[in-house]
Scaffold this active site. Structure first.
Site, PDB file in Angstrom:
ATOM      1  CB  SER A 133       5.771  -2.120  -2.227  1.00  9.90           C
ATOM      2  OG  SER A 133       7.279  -2.511  -1.849  1.00  9.90           O
ATOM      3  CE  LYS A 136       7.093  -1.275   2.248  1.00 10.04           C
ATOM      4  NZ  LYS A 136       7.421  -1.995   0.806  1.00 10.04           N
ATOM      5  CB  SER A 315       7.021   2.057  -0.784  1.00  9.22           C
ATOM      6  OG  SER A 315       6.837   0.676  -0.828  1.00  9.22           O
TER       7      SER A 315
END
Length: 483
Positions: A133, A136, A315
């Site tokens: 993640s 991102k 997230s």
């Protein structure tokens, strides 16, 4: 004539005249009490009494006393110097032993650098790794750079003549199924408010029955990234990505994901229309809205800056994928996984971000085929923190705080106590993968960018590896690493 009626009333004992003086006295006393209790005079006439409790600024000082003019307060903390030097040897001493933790597996990468984007003062390992993640960070940076922090996404209703209306999705990642509390941050647009506005507009035209269509054509291509594991959508890990949904494709229970997010959004909107006095005939059907259709009503998403902060804080996989699709459109392509990934890398390359070895298949980092060099993540963070790009600052302000907020709220419990609250970082966790990338401030106030990645972790050690990275980041916050 008047006098005769008055004398007659007095003789007949009229209760109104008998009690009139008493009523007048009571009214005057009540008015005086209200004026005192509720300060009606100041409210009506714009004058505030010199009250030491409610208006202390109007209280004059005692005679003979001279007061100094008020001075501006000093800053709560000194300004951060992005170029503050770091001592590579101190960083190495802080990280050398924890980096050997066997829970981290056989492939561990680490980079630590100053906030001004200079060459790293510490590097460990080589090559690229699965970012999870932390991807991102790239997606949200590209979205802010392309669209701007004040950009919003509109969900609208149009009328195509007669009694046919179309709900048109604009790719609002946070569109809600019902009004949210005013204290919710960021505040969401919702289809119930949209339905009420639509009903008022239609009723003014004398329309009380409609056929409803819905348009989710802004995004194209597959709704599920072919580079994701096949069980992600069936198991409710992520929703099919579309430009029209409510509650990010979740059902009312909040558990799992709905099979057809646009159809669910249209059904929710139709039910709200019915409660607002507009009957929806038949079942809503998918269609493309006529580009020349008459606008009826619309709702706007929160600004992109707030969307980015929320995505990074918790997230949010679905939100990141929607922003990637929006970048694909904004850079001249389509709202798809392929054009989104291409648009993100194109924007970042134009900003000078090094992309050697980068492989980008999605916006969330759910793909196990994504690859990034830690220097790429470090450069993104340094750029977002720089004075040259204030439009990118939500990428930093949205990062969770170690031990306090978002995806780091329940972490860092076993790390150095001095590190809690001194680290802001984006998390990244997949089975056998752990990553952490952000900004740490050491005990002397010197900031640094850091990236920690481990992508060959034994599956049973996945959470232990995550804890090991927390300890590494906390050790940076607890060290004296200034040059």
């Amino acid at each position: 004539m008047v006098g005769r009626d008055t004398r007659h009333a007095r003789r007949s004992g009229d209760p109104i005249l008998r009690w009139l003086p008493v009523l007048l006295v009571l009214v005057l006393l009540g008015s005086a009490a209200a004026a005192y209790r509720f300060e009606l005079g100041p409210r009506w006439f714009g004058t505030e009494p010199a009250d030491p409790v409610h208006n202390p600024a109007a209280v004059a000082p005692p005679s003979g006393l001279t007061l100094r003019p008020p001075a501006a307060p000093a800053p709560v903390a000194p300004a951060v110097d992005a170029a503050a030097p770091l001592d590579g040897a101190s960083v190495r001493r802080a990280l050398a032993r924890p980096l050997k933790d066997p829970d981290l597996g056989r492939h561990v990468l680490a980079t630590v650098a100053t906030l001004d984007g200079a060459k790293p003062v510490f590097e460990h390992g080589s090559g690229v790794a699965m970012p999870a993640s932390t991807m991102k960070l790239l997606t949200t940076t590209a979205a802010l750079a392309t669209l701007g922090p004040e950009h919003t996404f509109s969900t609208k209703v149009v009328r195509e003549g007669g009694g046919r209306i179309v709900l048109v999705g604009g790719g609002d990642p946070f569109l809600a199924s019902r009004p949210v509390s005013p204290s919710t941050y960021p505040h969401r647009a919702d289809v119930v408010t949209l339905a009420r506005s639509t009903a008022r507009a239609l009723q003014q035209k004398g329309i009380r029955r409609v056929h409803l269509g819905y348009d989710a054509s802004l995004f194209t291509g597959p709704r599920v990234d072919p580079h994701w594991p096949a069980d992600y959508v069936p198991d409710g890990v992520v929703a099919p990505i579309t430009s029209l949904w409510v509650d990010e494709g979740r059902p009312p229970s909040g558990i799992g994901r709905v099979a057809d997010p646009p159809a669910t959004a249209a059904a929710t909107f139709a039910a709200a229309l019915g409660r607002a006095g507009i009957k929806v005939v038949g079942v809503p059907r998918a269609q493309r809205a006529d580009p020349h259709a008459t606008p009826v009503a619309s709702v706007e998403s929160p600004p992109l800056s707030q969307i980015v902060e929320q995505i990074l804080l918790v997230s949010d996989n679905e939100g990141a994928e929607v922003l990637s699709h929006q970048v694909g459109i904004a850079t001249g392509g389509q709202g798809s996984f392929v054009d989104g990934a291409r648009g993100v890398t194109r924007v970042l390359g134009g900003l000078g971000i090094p992309l050697d070895g980068a492989v980008v298949h999605d916006g969330s980092g759910l793909s196990r085929q994504d690859r990034l060099d830690p220097d790429t993540l470090a450069a993104v963070l340094a750029l977002a923190a720089s004075d040259d790009h204030p439009e990118l600052r939500p990428v930093v302000t949205g990062l969770p705080v170690s031990g306090f907020t978002g995806s780091l709220e329940d972490r860092f419990a076993d790390a150095a106590p001095q590190g809690r609250g001194r680290v802001r970082a984006k998390t990244g966790t997949l089975t056998g993968v752990s990553a952490l990338a952000g900004v740490a401030t050491d005990v002397t106030g010197d900031p640094m960018v850091f990236v920690l990645m481990a992508d060959r972790v034994a599956v049973p050690d996945t959470l232990a590896a995550r804890d090991a990275l927390d300890r590494l980041a906390a050790d940076l916050g607890a060290c004296r690493c200034g040059g």
